[in-house]
Design a protein around this motif. Structure first.
Motif, PDB file in Angstrom:
ATOM      1  N   GLN A  57       0.868   7.021  -8.268  1.00  0.00           N
ATOM      2  CA  GLN A  57       0.342   8.363  -8.680  1.00  0.00           C
ATOM      3  C   GLN A  57      -0.796   8.037  -9.790  1.00  0.00           C
ATOM      4  O   GLN A  57      -1.884   8.498  -9.851  1.00  0.00           O
ATOM      5  N   ARG A  58      -0.295   7.066 -10.892  1.00  0.00           N
ATOM      6  CA  ARG A  58      -1.248   6.632 -11.913  1.00  0.00           C
ATOM      7  C   ARG A  58      -2.511   6.073 -11.488  1.00  0.00           C
ATOM      8  O   ARG A  58      -3.586   6.372 -11.793  1.00  0.00           O
ATOM      9  N   GLN A 104      -9.383   7.896  -8.440  1.00  0.00           N
ATOM     10  CA  GLN A 104     -10.048   9.351  -8.391  1.00  0.00           C
ATOM     11  C   GLN A 104     -10.831   9.664  -9.246  1.00  0.00           C
ATOM     12  O   GLN A 104     -11.968  10.197  -9.115  1.00  0.00           O
ATOM     13  N   GLY A 105     -10.671   9.098 -10.369  1.00  0.00           N
ATOM     14  CA  GLY A 105     -11.368   9.261 -11.749  1.00  0.00           C
ATOM     15  C   GLY A 105     -12.711   8.428 -11.585  1.00  0.00           C
ATOM     16  O   GLY A 105     -13.741   8.736 -12.047  1.00  0.00           O
ATOM     17  N   GLN A 106     -12.670   7.337 -10.714  1.00  0.00           N
ATOM     18  CA  GLN A 106     -13.764   6.716 -10.415  1.00  0.00           C
ATOM     19  C   GLN A 106     -14.634   7.212  -9.467  1.00  0.00           C
ATOM     20  O   GLN A 106     -15.468   6.709  -9.047  1.00  0.00           O
ATOM     21  N   GLY A 114       7.995  -0.043   2.280  1.00  0.00           N
ATOM     22  CA  GLY A 114       9.138   0.464   1.723  1.00  0.00           C
ATOM     23  C   GLY A 114       9.225   0.478   0.224  1.00  0.00           C
ATOM     24  O   GLY A 114       9.504   1.308  -0.335  1.00  0.00           O
ATOM     25  N   GLN A 115       8.488  -0.596  -0.472  1.00  0.00           N
ATOM     26  CA  GLN A 115       8.647  -0.506  -1.963  1.00  0.00           C
ATOM     27  C   GLN A 115       8.042   0.404  -2.694  1.00  0.00           C
ATOM     28  O   GLN A 115       8.350   0.502  -3.801  1.00  0.00           O
ATOM     29  N   HIS A 116       7.141   1.088  -1.743  1.00  0.00           N
ATOM     30  CA  HIS A 116       6.218   2.183  -2.599  1.00  0.00           C
ATOM     31  C   HIS A 116       7.159   3.401  -2.835  1.00  0.00           C
ATOM     32  O   HIS A 116       6.737   4.125  -3.838  1.00  0.00           O
ATOM     33  N   ALA A 117       8.067   3.436  -2.169  1.00  0.00           N
ATOM     34  CA  ALA A 117       9.255   4.719  -2.502  1.00  0.00           C
ATOM     35  C   ALA A 117       9.695   4.496  -3.703  1.00  0.00           C
ATOM     36  O   ALA A 117       9.859   5.491  -4.524  1.00  0.00           O
ATOM     37  N   GLN A 118       9.745   3.197  -4.136  1.00  0.00           N
ATOM     38  CA  GLN A 118      10.344   3.189  -5.598  1.00  0.00           C
ATOM     39  C   GLN A 118       9.345   3.038  -6.673  1.00  0.00           C
ATOM     40  O   GLN A 118       9.527   3.018  -7.707  1.00  0.00           O
ATOM     41  N   GLN A 119       8.236   3.216  -6.376  1.00  0.00           N
ATOM     42  CA  GLN A 119       7.112   3.131  -7.439  1.00  0.00           C
ATOM     43  C   GLN A 119       6.043   3.966  -7.331  1.00  0.00           C
ATOM     44  O   GLN A 119       4.932   3.939  -7.555  1.00  0.00           O
TER      45      GLN A 119
END
Length: 113
Positions: free
Chosen positions: A59-60, A66-68, A49-54
């Motif tokens: 995304q960063r 993904q850049g790696q 659930g903490q990922h809803a706030q971060q």
């Protein structure tokens, strides 16, 4: 490990999932990923659930990974707990799309006529 991570790890560890070697809690750059298969550059992240706030942070982080050269697959803990088979099937389908099919062998002399 959380209960959700432990449940997924039982399926991924020791080459149990499609013969692939997964590592858990692996540092990559300044991040630690839940599960990674280096041979196919796949990261599996389990989100509580903490990922809803971060979301901006995630995304960063995903952009950097993904850049790696990694693909990041994210699943909510709730979905993993209730639909483990469906989550694993989604991963399996992704893996199969990444692996080219072997070429069809040519018929031997005298065959196929």
């Amino acid at each position: 490990m959380t209960d959700t991570e432990h449940g997924v790890w039982l399926h991924l560890r020791a080459h149990r999932f499609m013969g692939l070697k997964f590592k858990r809690q692996k540092p990559l750059g300044c991040y630690i990923v839940d599960f990674v298969c280096l041979e196919i550059s796949l990261i599996i992240e389990l989100d509580g659930g903490q990922h809803a706030q971060q979301q901006a942070y995630d995304q960063r982080r995903d952009r950097w990974l993904q850049g790696q050269g990694f693909t990041v697959m994210r699943f909510w803990n709730h979905d993993v707990l209730l639909y483990m088979d469906a989550v694993l099937e989604q991963v399996r389908l992704w893996v199969e799309q990444q692996q080219p099919s072997p070429p069809t062998p040519l018929p031997q002399a005298g065959e196929g006529s």
